[in-house]
Design a protein around this motif. Structure first.
Motif, short mmCIF file in Angstrom:
data_model
loop_
_atom_site.label_atom_id
_atom_site.label_comp_id
_atom_site.label_asym_id
_atom_site.label_seq_id
_atom_site.Cartn_x
_atom_site.Cartn_y
_atom_site.Cartn_z
N LEU A 33 -4.43 62.36 -71.78
CA LEU A 33 -3.48 63.16 -71.00
C LEU A 33 -2.75 62.33 -69.96
CD1 LEU A 33 -2.41 66.05 -70.59
CD2 LEU A 33 -4.20 66.37 -68.87
N ASP A 34 -3.42 61.33 -69.40
CA ASP A 34 -2.82 60.53 -68.33
C ASP A 34 -1.85 59.48 -68.84
OD1 ASP A 34 -4.10 61.91 -66.32
OD2 ASP A 34 -5.84 60.57 -66.31
N LYS A 35 -1.62 59.42 -70.13
CA LYS A 35 -0.70 58.42 -70.68
C LYS A 35 0.76 58.84 -70.58
CE LYS A 35 -4.14 56.42 -73.77
NZ LYS A 35 -4.55 56.11 -75.17
N GLY A 36 1.01 59.98 -69.97
CA GLY A 36 2.36 60.45 -69.75
C GLY A 36 2.37 61.52 -68.69
N SER A 37 3.56 61.96 -68.32
CA SER A 37 3.71 63.03 -67.33
C SER A 37 4.29 64.26 -68.01
CB SER A 37 4.63 62.57 -66.19
OG SER A 37 4.04 61.50 -65.47
N TYR A 38 3.85 65.42 -67.55
CA TYR A 38 4.22 66.67 -68.21
C TYR A 38 4.72 67.69 -67.20
CZ TYR A 38 1.55 64.88 -72.19
OH TYR A 38 1.08 64.11 -73.23
N THR A 39 5.74 68.41 -67.60
CA THR A 39 6.12 69.66 -66.95
C THR A 39 6.08 70.75 -67.99
OG1 THR A 39 7.51 68.66 -65.22
CG2 THR A 39 7.95 70.95 -65.81
N VAL A 40 5.24 71.74 -67.76
CA VAL A 40 5.18 72.93 -68.60
C VAL A 40 6.01 74.01 -67.91
CG1 VAL A 40 3.69 74.70 -69.60
CG2 VAL A 40 2.91 72.31 -69.49
N PHE A 41 6.98 74.57 -68.61
CA PHE A 41 7.89 75.53 -68.00
C PHE A 41 7.95 76.77 -68.89
CE2 PHE A 41 11.26 75.49 -64.66
CZ PHE A 41 11.71 76.78 -64.84
N PHE A 42 7.30 77.85 -68.44
CA PHE A 42 7.30 79.11 -69.17
C PHE A 42 8.17 80.11 -68.42
CE2 PHE A 42 2.74 78.41 -71.02
CZ PHE A 42 3.24 77.44 -71.88
N THR A 43 9.32 80.45 -68.98
CA THR A 43 10.21 81.40 -68.32
C THR A 43 9.67 82.82 -68.48
OG1 THR A 43 11.59 81.69 -70.30
CG2 THR A 43 12.21 79.93 -68.76
N GLY A 44 10.13 83.70 -67.59
CA GLY A 44 9.71 85.09 -67.65
C GLY A 44 10.79 86.03 -68.13
N ASP A 45 11.91 85.47 -68.61
CA ASP A 45 13.03 86.34 -68.99
C ASP A 45 13.85 85.76 -70.15
OD1 ASP A 45 14.14 84.19 -67.64
OD2 ASP A 45 15.46 85.39 -66.38
N GLU A 46 13.18 85.13 -71.09
CA GLU A 46 13.92 84.54 -72.22
C GLU A 46 14.57 85.61 -73.08
OE1 GLU A 46 14.71 82.85 -76.23
OE2 GLU A 46 13.42 84.52 -75.67
N GLU A 47 13.88 86.75 -73.23
CA GLU A 47 14.41 87.79 -74.11
C GLU A 47 15.62 88.50 -73.50
OE1 GLU A 47 13.52 87.84 -76.98
OE2 GLU A 47 11.41 87.28 -77.18
N SER A 48 15.76 88.43 -72.19
CA SER A 48 16.92 89.01 -71.51
C SER A 48 17.10 88.25 -70.21
CB SER A 48 16.70 90.51 -71.23
OG SER A 48 17.81 91.07 -70.55
N ASP B 70 -0.31 58.10 -65.49
CA ASP B 70 -0.30 56.73 -64.97
C ASP B 70 0.92 55.95 -65.44
OD1 ASP B 70 -2.73 57.21 -63.74
OD2 ASP B 70 -3.87 56.59 -65.51
N GLY B 71 1.64 56.49 -66.38
CA GLY B 71 2.81 55.81 -66.93
C GLY B 71 3.34 56.61 -68.10
N GLY B 72 3.98 55.95 -69.01
CA GLY B 72 4.43 56.63 -70.22
C GLY B 72 5.66 57.49 -69.99
N LYS B 73 5.93 58.35 -70.96
CA LYS B 73 7.12 59.17 -70.94
C LYS B 73 6.91 60.44 -70.12
CE LYS B 73 9.53 56.58 -73.78
NZ LYS B 73 9.60 56.90 -75.21
N LYS B 74 8.02 61.14 -69.91
CA LYS B 74 8.01 62.42 -69.18
C LYS B 74 8.42 63.52 -70.16
CE LYS B 74 10.87 60.67 -66.25
NZ LYS B 74 11.82 60.47 -65.13
N ALA B 75 7.52 64.47 -70.38
CA ALA B 75 7.73 65.51 -71.38
C ALA B 75 7.92 66.86 -70.70
CB ALA B 75 6.56 65.58 -72.35
N LEU B 76 8.89 67.62 -71.19
CA LEU B 76 9.09 69.00 -70.78
C LEU B 76 8.68 69.89 -71.95
CD1 LEU B 76 10.19 71.30 -69.00
CD2 LEU B 76 12.47 70.81 -69.95
N ALA C 120 6.05 56.10 -77.82
CA ALA C 120 7.23 55.60 -78.53
C ALA C 120 8.08 54.73 -77.60
CB ALA C 120 8.07 56.76 -79.06
N GLU C 121 8.74 53.76 -78.20
CA GLU C 121 9.63 52.88 -77.43
C GLU C 121 10.89 53.62 -77.03
OE1 GLU C 121 8.92 49.92 -76.35
OE2 GLU C 121 6.96 49.87 -77.35
#
Length: 439
Positions: A169-184, A110-116, A438-439
């Motif tokens: 949970l609704d106090k901010g927006s989230y993107t969860v990003f799990f890569t499939g090739d971090e090791e290579s 509904d508002g707040g920060k955007k977290a990755l 946080a401000e």
């Protein structure tokens, strides 16, 4: 899928955990609010489920070169995040890249920060490895990818579940990003990391959940790139080496360059460069894999060609460019009868420390103390390798080292301290709660 039901919260003033968190500190000037204590209690209420989920994903082989296995692990997270109310998607990679792709889950508050929130699904253990299963002995778990970094991925999921259970949970927006090739990482990077970088540009801050270290968190990492050196010489009978017609030969030229690298490029803090593979002689057969070179030559023939492949680690883009410029200069000052060409390939950029990164570290340190542990300092960036956090760090404040506590990564002894997994999950959940306000 329907959303998970709201959890019944434990009393905010009671934190009697079965795998107990450190006693809440009363003398550090740091304390958890009632809302934060409820978040910690929600982590406790869901911890058995977290361990069961961790066992499930560790028992799925997800070697980087096993795209189907990477996607299977992603499917398990898809089920959980969909139930949590997140929109989920899978970003495929081109077939020729031979990579599984990336899992993404998003939630708009509904508002707040955007977290990755960043993790990776892949491990280094191939299907042929005998090290394939989750094994628990007391609070010690072994298994492929348990520390690097499936425990960190689980922390992300269950920290967000705790925020959902407590109504935050609704106090901010989230993107969860799990890569499939971090090791290579798949190449080219402008394809395999484009969406992650775009997510970094969208976010107000990014957190990466590679393994935790006692007393420290990561706000800076070295970058890495590769280099290749190819030298040439005059093929001739060895009796003529050093004369005006033949000159020094390709192997002496490669040796000259490497020696000058060692003497003249080495020295800056955090700058390292390693010649990892070398081949030279009359002929060098190069395959697609730079790690595998085949050379043929004779002791009575002056070497016609030599090839060296190496890595370069650096603290900043400026340091990287200085090193590259000096390496090019050295490669150009050829011995008689020889030539040399050096090329560079970018991989991970440097994650440089910043005031905003330090501010996040201060917040995390305060939480660490409120949970009964000690203060945190910055992990020396020259001692940390590259990670996916490095791709987003130029675009948003970034912190890493928030995952599980363990060791033995990339070996058949990889392990996790389960008694600290709950602590790391609670700490992550409270950190997100505070950063969103946080401000």
């Amino acid at each position: 899928m329907t959303a998970l039901p709201m959890r019944h919260l434990l009393a905010a003033t009671t934190l009697s955990l079965s795998l107990s968190l450190p006693t809440i500190a009363q003398d550090t000037g740091q304390a958890l609010t009632a809302e934060e204590q409820a978040i910690v209690a929600a982590v406790e209420a869901d911890f058995d489920a977290q361990v069961a989920f961790l066992e499930k994903i560790v028992n799925i082989n997800s070697d980087t070169r096993n795209p189907a296995g990477v996607r299977r692990v992603g499917a398990e997270f898809d089920t959980e995040f969909s139930a949590l109310g997140f929109e989920t998607s899978w970003i495929p990679m081109p077939a020729e890249m031979e990579r599984g792709g990336h899992f993404v889950a998003t939630h708009k508050g509904d508002g707040g920060k955007k977290a990755l929130l960043i993790g990776h699904l892949d491990t280094v253990f191939p299907l042929a490895s005998p090290f394939q299963t989750f094994k628990r002995e007391g609070n010690r778990i072994t298994g492929p990818g348990i520390a690097d970094m499936k425990s960190g991925d689980a922390i992300v999921l269950y920290a967000l579940k705790a925020l959902k259970a407590t109504g935050h949970l609704d106090k901010g927006s989230y993107t969860v990003f799990f890569t499939g090739d971090e090791e290579s990482t798949g190449k080219p990077l402008d394809i395999s990391r484009k969406d992650l970088i775009d997510a970094g540009k969208w976010s107000d801050f990014a957190l990466n959940f590679e393994g935790s270290t006692e007393g420290m968190a990561v706000i800076g990492r070295r970058g890495s790139s590769n280099w290749s050196l190819k030298t040439s010489g005059v093929r001739a009978h060895s009796s003529g080496i050093f004369n005006e017609r033949v000159g020094a030969g390709a192997i002496y030229e490669a040796a000259r360059i490497l020696h000058r690298f060692y003497d003249e490029v080495r020295g800056e803090k955090g700058l390292t460069f390693n010649p990892g593979v070398i081949a030279g002689g009359t002929f060098v057969e190069e395959g697609e894999n730079p790690a595998e070179q085949h050379a043929y030559g004779k002791t009575n023939v002056v070497a016609q060609t030599a090839v060296v492949h190496g890595g370069l680690r650096f603290m900043s883009e400026e340091q990287k460019e200085r090193a590259r410029a000096k390496m090019r200069e050295i490669a150009a000052a050829n011995l008689p009868g020889t030539g040399a060409e050096i090329t560079f390939e970018d991989s991970y950029p440097a994650m440089q420390e910043s005031d905003k990164n330090r501010a996040m570290l201060d917040t995390l340190s305060n939480i660490n103390q409120a949970l009964g542990a000690g203060p945190l300092t910055a992990y020396p960036p020259e001692k940390r390798g590259a990670a996916d956090a490095s791709f987003v760090a130029p675009h948003t404040p970034t912190m890493d080292g928030l995952g599980g506590y363990g060791g033995g990564g990339h070996t058949p002894e990889e392990w996790l301290d389960l008694s600290k997994q709950k602590f790391a999950t609670a700490r992550a959940a409270v950190l997100l709660y505070r950063l969103m306000q946080a401000e």
